[in-house]
Design an enzyme around this catalytic site. Sequence first.
Site, mmCIF file in Angstrom:
data_model
loop_
_atom_site.group_PDB
_atom_site.id
_atom_site.type_symbol
_atom_site.label_atom_id
_atom_site.label_comp_id
_atom_site.label_asym_id
_atom_site.label_seq_id
_atom_site.Cartn_x
_atom_site.Cartn_y
_atom_site.Cartn_z
ATOM 1 N N GLU B 146 -51.710 124.271 37.036
ATOM 2 C CA GLU B 146 -51.513 123.064 37.856
ATOM 3 C C GLU B 146 -52.586 122.008 37.615
ATOM 4 O O GLU B 146 -53.291 121.600 38.546
ATOM 5 C CB GLU B 146 -51.459 123.437 39.338
ATOM 6 C CG GLU B 146 -50.234 124.246 39.691
ATOM 7 C CD GLU B 146 -50.123 124.563 41.188
ATOM 8 O OE1 GLU B 146 -51.108 124.365 41.904
ATOM 9 O OE2 GLU B 146 -49.049 125.000 41.623
ATOM 10 N N GLU B 312 -43.229 129.033 39.400
ATOM 11 C CA GLU B 312 -43.593 129.502 40.736
ATOM 12 C C GLU B 312 -42.571 129.057 41.774
ATOM 13 O O GLU B 312 -42.130 127.917 41.782
ATOM 14 C CB GLU B 312 -44.972 128.958 41.177
ATOM 15 C CG GLU B 312 -46.152 129.390 40.356
ATOM 16 C CD GLU B 312 -47.481 128.899 40.933
ATOM 17 O OE1 GLU B 312 -47.489 128.492 42.111
ATOM 18 O OE2 GLU B 312 -48.486 128.918 40.209
#
Lengths: 673, 673, 673
Positions: B146, B312
């Site tokens: 991320e 995710e």
Amino acid sequence: MFKRILYGGDYNPEQWPKETWGEDLEIFKDAHINSATVNVFSWARLQPSENEYCFDELDSIVEKLSKEGYDIVLATSTAALPAWLFKTYPEVARVDHEGRKHKFGQRHNACPNSPVYQGYAQKLVSKLAERYNNSSHVVCWHINNEYGGECFCENCEKAFRVWLKEKYKTLDVLNEAWNTAFWGHTLYAWDEIVLPNTLSEEISAEGIGSEGIGARQTCFQGISLDYKRFNSDSLLANFKMERDIIKSWDSQTPVTTNLMGTYKPLDYFKWAKEMDIVSWDNYPAYNTPWSMVAMTHDLMRGLKNQPFMLMEQTPSQQNWQPYNSLKKPGQMRAQSYQTLAHGGDTIQFFQLKRSKGACEKFHGAVIEHVGHKDTRVFREVAELGKELEGLTEIIGSQNISEVGLLFDWDNYWALESTSGPNQDLKYVSQIHQYYRYFYEKNISVDLLPVDADFMSYKVIVAPVLYMMKPGMKEALEAFVLNGGRLVTTFMSGIVDQSDNVHLGGYPGPLRELAGVWVEEIDALGPEQKNRFQFENGGEGETTLLSDVIHLEDATSLAHYTNNFYAGMPVVTQNTFGRGQTYYVGAELDRSSLGIVLDQVCESATVVSSIDEATSLEIMKRTIDDTDYYFIINFEDEEVPLPKTFDGTVDLLTGKTLSSSERLLKYTTYVAKM
Amino acid sequence: MFKRILYGGDYNPEQWPKETWGEDLEIFKDAHINSATVNVFSWARLQPSENEYCFDELDSIVEKLSKEGYDIVLATSTAALPAWLFKTYPEVARVDHEGRKHKFGQRHNACPNSPVYQGYAQKLVSKLAERYNNSSHVVCWHINNEYGGECFCENCEKAFRVWLKEKYKTLDVLNEAWNTAFWGHTLYAWDEIVLPNTLSEEISAEGIGSEGIGARQTCFQGISLDYKRFNSDSLLANFKMERDIIKSWDSQTPVTTNLMGTYKPLDYFKWAKEMDIVSWDNYPAYNTPWSMVAMTHDLMRGLKNQPFMLMEQTPSQQNWQPYNSLKKPGQMRAQSYQTLAHGGDTIQFFQLKRSKGACEKFHGAVIEHVGHKDTRVFREVAELGKELEGLTEIIGSQNISEVGLLFDWDNYWALESTSGPNQDLKYVSQIHQYYRYFYEKNISVDLLPVDADFMSYKVIVAPVLYMMKPGMKEALEAFVLNGGRLVTTFMSGIVDQSDNVHLGGYPGPLRELAGVWVEEIDALGPEQKNRFQFENGGEGETTLLSDVIHLEDATSLAHYTNNFYAGMPVVTQNTFGRGQTYYVGAELDRSSLGIVLDQVCESATVVSSIDEATSLEIMKRTIDDTDYYFIINFEDEEVPLPKTFDGTVDLLTGKTLSSSERLLKYTTYVAKM
Amino acid sequence: MFKRILYGGDYNPEQWPKETWGEDLEIFKDAHINSATVNVFSWARLQPSENEYCFDELDSIVEKLSKEGYDIVLATSTAALPAWLFKTYPEVARVDHEGRKHKFGQRHNACPNSPVYQGYAQKLVSKLAERYNNSSHVVCWHINNEYGGECFCENCEKAFRVWLKEKYKTLDVLNEAWNTAFWGHTLYAWDEIVLPNTLSEEISAEGIGSEGIGARQTCFQGISLDYKRFNSDSLLANFKMERDIIKSWDSQTPVTTNLMGTYKPLDYFKWAKEMDIVSWDNYPAYNTPWSMVAMTHDLMRGLKNQPFMLMEQTPSQQNWQPYNSLKKPGQMRAQSYQTLAHGGDTIQFFQLKRSKGACEKFHGAVIEHVGHKDTRVFREVAELGKELEGLTEIIGSQNISEVGLLFDWDNYWALESTSGPNQDLKYVSQIHQYYRYFYEKNISVDLLPVDADFMSYKVIVAPVLYMMKPGMKEALEAFVLNGGRLVTTFMSGIVDQSDNVHLGGYPGPLRELAGVWVEEIDALGPEQKNRFQFENGGEGETTLLSDVIHLEDATSLAHYTNNFYAGMPVVTQNTFGRGQTYYVGAELDRSSLGIVLDQVCESATVVSSIDEATSLEIMKRTIDDTDYYFIINFEDEEVPLPKTFDGTVDLLTGKTLSSSERLLKYTTYVAKM
């Protein structure tokens, strides 16, 4: 502790010309004031420069008060440092949560771990103790003032590492406690540890995804909890440092510092152990529920399970709240008796005389800016003073409770530090929801630490007992086994002392006791509600969080009627030994919570202070075989006096009470029975 | 890309005793999990100190997973730096927007332009690549995690000047681009340039008059835009650095990093060009519209115009949102199929096992804190896993769209950086208003970059195409000339790539294409609305902004009926070559926008995925001649199955579908036709 | 001051190619523009480096404008420093309220006490004055731009100490003024004084208890007030420095700087004394009441009690407000005449040509981005320009008022700096409540400083006259003794010039004059109201604060009907000498305040500008025996013209007016009578 009900408060003659002091004391006398708290903020006057001390002014004050027979509460003046100390030693200033070094200004801002601050505070307190220890008029030492706040400076960082080393001995243990394997935070040297603030572990919107979460949370609850403990301990060490100096000169006179109710940063149960008597400052806002005020009194009494001093309240209004309403006629009186009712043994005001300038000039006082006695506020103060003179007998009387309500700073910190499941979950508010029930039923409640002796209670209420520390499971189980009733709720039994989850199924160590397994915890948005039905009829609503509960040994008292867990229990009851555990798996609407707690009280044979239901507040204090009933109407409507009191005599007015009377708002009686 | 639908997710065995790993893997197997993402946050474990590397633990993990046949997504662990790195080299920490140097803490906080960070990251990745490149079980490299955030340190300041020099060559060109003649900001030396943050160009309430404007805006949009580009490029350079090392050892295995949907700071279209496959993390809030989730999937697919990995999602709840509601039964399944429907080729969870401590302990997982399989969440995960095993054939199938919707980070940044005309104007919300129409009609949409090839589309929708960069005018004109339908709106065509206005009349380069001249742009307060009437009947309302439009070649489809521009067009249509441009000059109410877009679709012969209108979501993926219809009910009500599917067989359950069935919420079918 | 009504505004040719200047000027001419303000932000162009000056461009601009006969308002360019100045001398940047040193960026950000800034500003202004002092086309010098903001750097800290030493001479006096005995802040050396900001005296939630109070308040109002005075003086010293240089070259041409209405940080009454003519920038928001705009004009006129320049207004919309609505057709014209009506002698725009980039590109201009004249905005500008050419005769005419309304920056600062009693108490809002009454009655009001000569007024209105400085008591008493009517309110007469309370009973120095003693001040929560009854009938409500009033010499006009002060006065009237004082002890509802002020006006024989009641705004300017009536409809509805104007001729259109006409919104006439 004291021979009379101390009635007085903060007095700052150093703000006024010496010529006016005599007149002040005369006015106080007319108000039956018998005590003054002095020297709270005089360091700069006592020590004008590094090597110069000057006690002349304080000597005069103490002498004058002594001569006039006032009991003196003598403060140590260490809560506000002189400007020269900041100039010469910038290290005494705190670094704030955002990493900013502060300068001279405000108060309560010394770095607790600054050796320079500690050194100069020690010197000052030594001189004070040496000078005034043999004054018979000093009835109490008041250390510093409203300890609070946090510091994030380098001295604190170093001290934190020392504190941690002492606690954990090895980094392996610390890494385990903080679960540093998460996000690769494993520490290999003590000096890799930095204080958790905005510059380090604090979660920002960018830090953890595209949506923000509540401020002041960090990624590692373990370090944050330890920092909070460390910070509370650091300030407590400051207190102990001063106390020990005083004790070395004067081992008799009680030592206190003024606390602030449910103030979050300090673990007051730990503090109270070091204090001779608890004192606190009671400043409800214009819209604070009276049950919240009562609860806070009970918490302050609970800190040492002893009567306490009300060190500060305002006779009329505050200045620092958003809306500083006046206390209505009779309100200050009622509020003072509420204080006594819940265990207060003194009534002290901030302040005896209004300052003419700076930020508290709009804070009410016994002597208002007008300067004379012909004010409503003064008259009410004087009337109360007169009454209190007749109440000396209640000093030291006890509040006896069958219900204990757990309050725990570790839980407070942990519950509000954790990330998820619902940002609206607040510790004090949850505790208050349970307290309020008992308050409205006039059932006396002790606020207890989690390591209290539960055995003398019929009911222990432990809302959101999120953190279960070593020994708590055993103590609670023993309590219930032995016949006690335990009430606990959602978000209980989840984590250990380091905020690591008790694995194996919620509510962890409470699972056997509650006889339930909580499989999941649903969070509701602010606009969402769940509905439920009591097994024996009646419906209710829940908000905030909803446990998804499986009965193990427990039975259901109520079940959801909507959502995917419709049919599953929302409130359960479990027989465990000779006692029972009630598990409340959601935030219930007020009336439904009442139904559950009615059942608890009935089964535990807990009773109200009197047999009749009433919306009056009725609290009882007891000494030997005598009960003092404090009867107060905090309702907007008139409320009839319960028949219980028919024919008894009001200790305050001498008048015989009758149930034909309807009490107006703030009417207060003390019935001795 | 993959031989099977990867089903698994983040697994952090390093947080648990080694003895438990075996049991974990067995449990995963029962859930038909076939993949694990490991080594995401292990730098501190892999390199306990500056000169010490230790891969034993990771070796064990990889070995264990390999032996059990798991596909491994191997991360590089560079997203969270060890504490010792911050201690020894403070430069690796970022400086934030307010100019504060950070310390060790959190994650995703390395300065992208720190040579020290880059050096140690390179070393680590080299060692990882060398060690694991020949593992046949590693099916994907996952770089960092991320990527995000910004840094304002001195290293970045220097790097920014280099970046600018490369872009502009001379200061004259830069001064022109940033329009520094305004407010006398002309720069005469490269080192006069400072990063745009709170300490420099950020607009504060004091800076620009007596009323504040939205935070995070600067006085010079040119420098802010360039900084955003530079920052995105800096992080991308970090990605490329690691990727190139990996490729030098392993040129076959795909390399990715997990993106975050519409995350503002990074220009994902530019990033995607450097990635072998896009992966992303899907975390809708409890009240995020499903159309927004769908749009974000389509954006992620659009980045490379290829199927993507869902790196995710949570099996149950998040922890970091304000209200972390549980996914209801069937919701996770429906949401997973929505992912596949929009181009997902994997279903991966954060996380396979819940951590016991730190900030994500309340984030759902396949193995919950209870530690066993007998949970609702596990059962749903296992059922889905089983189903996915039968869906291998959809891997690589395409989503084919006739409608393209433009999404552009430069526009996103510029629109929200500009000062005026209405602070409530938000880029993603505007894009979503248009997307939602097509979503509800079950018309497939491709999210396109502004430099896409438009020719394969019947309709291009370009809401708030505020910034028109070189080449866009020509491309859009060619598209319409050739018979395409272009839909654009207010706040389009206004500025060039440096946020300097295209002079000569709005909508600038779109003026001929739209056949309108926008003389003025009115801003409406939040309580204000304008009204309008369609030329062929029907009324509507507008909010936010209202263009004052003059028809040039266009014709009016609707005109205002109030305000001083009553009678002037609010929506126009212009024939240009063989195509048409629709210009929507205000934020229309939802139903009116539908009327306009109905007309666009009709004229462009754009059709829904099936012939019937339905409130079910129905998306089609196609491979060769086979169509897979994903049918999902996201409505609270039961919805009948369209007749289209009568008699087809659901690929998931094998059951024959019938239009007599009413689908409950979250019911999902995949019909192969 | 000027020979014609200056009509023009900010023009920034340096932002555009030189070739375009000629065309610009031609367009301006078509709009009857006769003036241009230039050189506002050109420092970086005039001085590209430390030792290099270049006036070629400015020479061309001045020459071009001069040749075309434009009146030039020549600015000094010191409001935005060149980047190189920050690079070479970082001290020129300000330190903000949070203690952060800034860098190059924005504008209005030079530390006013930086010797380097002062030195370079002096040099630049000297060169400008030397070069352009003999230009006959320069009709006004415009120093800097919108002075504002605060600095907290070390240079300012040192200068603050010098300023204090000059004011107080000794620390004893200063300690007394700041009441430093409170909280032990006694100062023993000048260098112990630190600037009051977030790092020192600012109150934080932690600082003063468990509940926060409004931001930007400090613990010591005395230091905060002095800092505000010092900061205003420091910026004023910058102004004077430039003015003196200009005057040394050109003693004739008027010198101004553009003010910002009720901008809080600068004491404009003090500033105006140093300015030859007041000029200001008028930027109401889309929802600002017209009465507030009118009041601000009257304040700007009141600064010198002279006509003023409107230095800036937008011809269409702003960019920096939250919602930047267009001015509707006729609105700019009406607003311009409102300006003239209240004493404006010029109409100048920001800006003559819209910039193409940076933060003001969405700010309206005479030449819009489209670049030509064929716009609504241009047409309206041109029409107005033509009209204004015919209005030269009004230049210098006076507004004559019988009512004076006090406005005082010291009061503004003190009232909003104090802690308690109600955070919602805002100075300008309170002043406006009183102004609005007169505005709606078309009664002309002068906004006066507290040291004005009151004797020429029939009524002085002094709402929330919190701070009574030396001399004010005597002046107000003389005014009333002499037959004047004084209206004052709650929160008046409370403190002296250092925010120390006037002891002896509120309203302190106003007590005799008002004939009341205010015993207490109750604060109401936002949801609370009190009720009252006029003695002669009629009821009303109060909010915010309620004085508890005892009549001394006054009589009650209205009394509370609820709360514990039911029956006590809320509004009183007191005869004092030949005049009367009205004391309004609470925030009254609008209609009740009207009833009170009706009575005041009646008793004082104050009359409206015309005999008829009307919802039109009607203001009168007078020169010799001629009255100019400005008649404007700001209402949404049509309003009939009052009979007063029957048969008079509108100076703007030459049309004869008739009361049979109903004026549409924004219709404006100027009737000469």
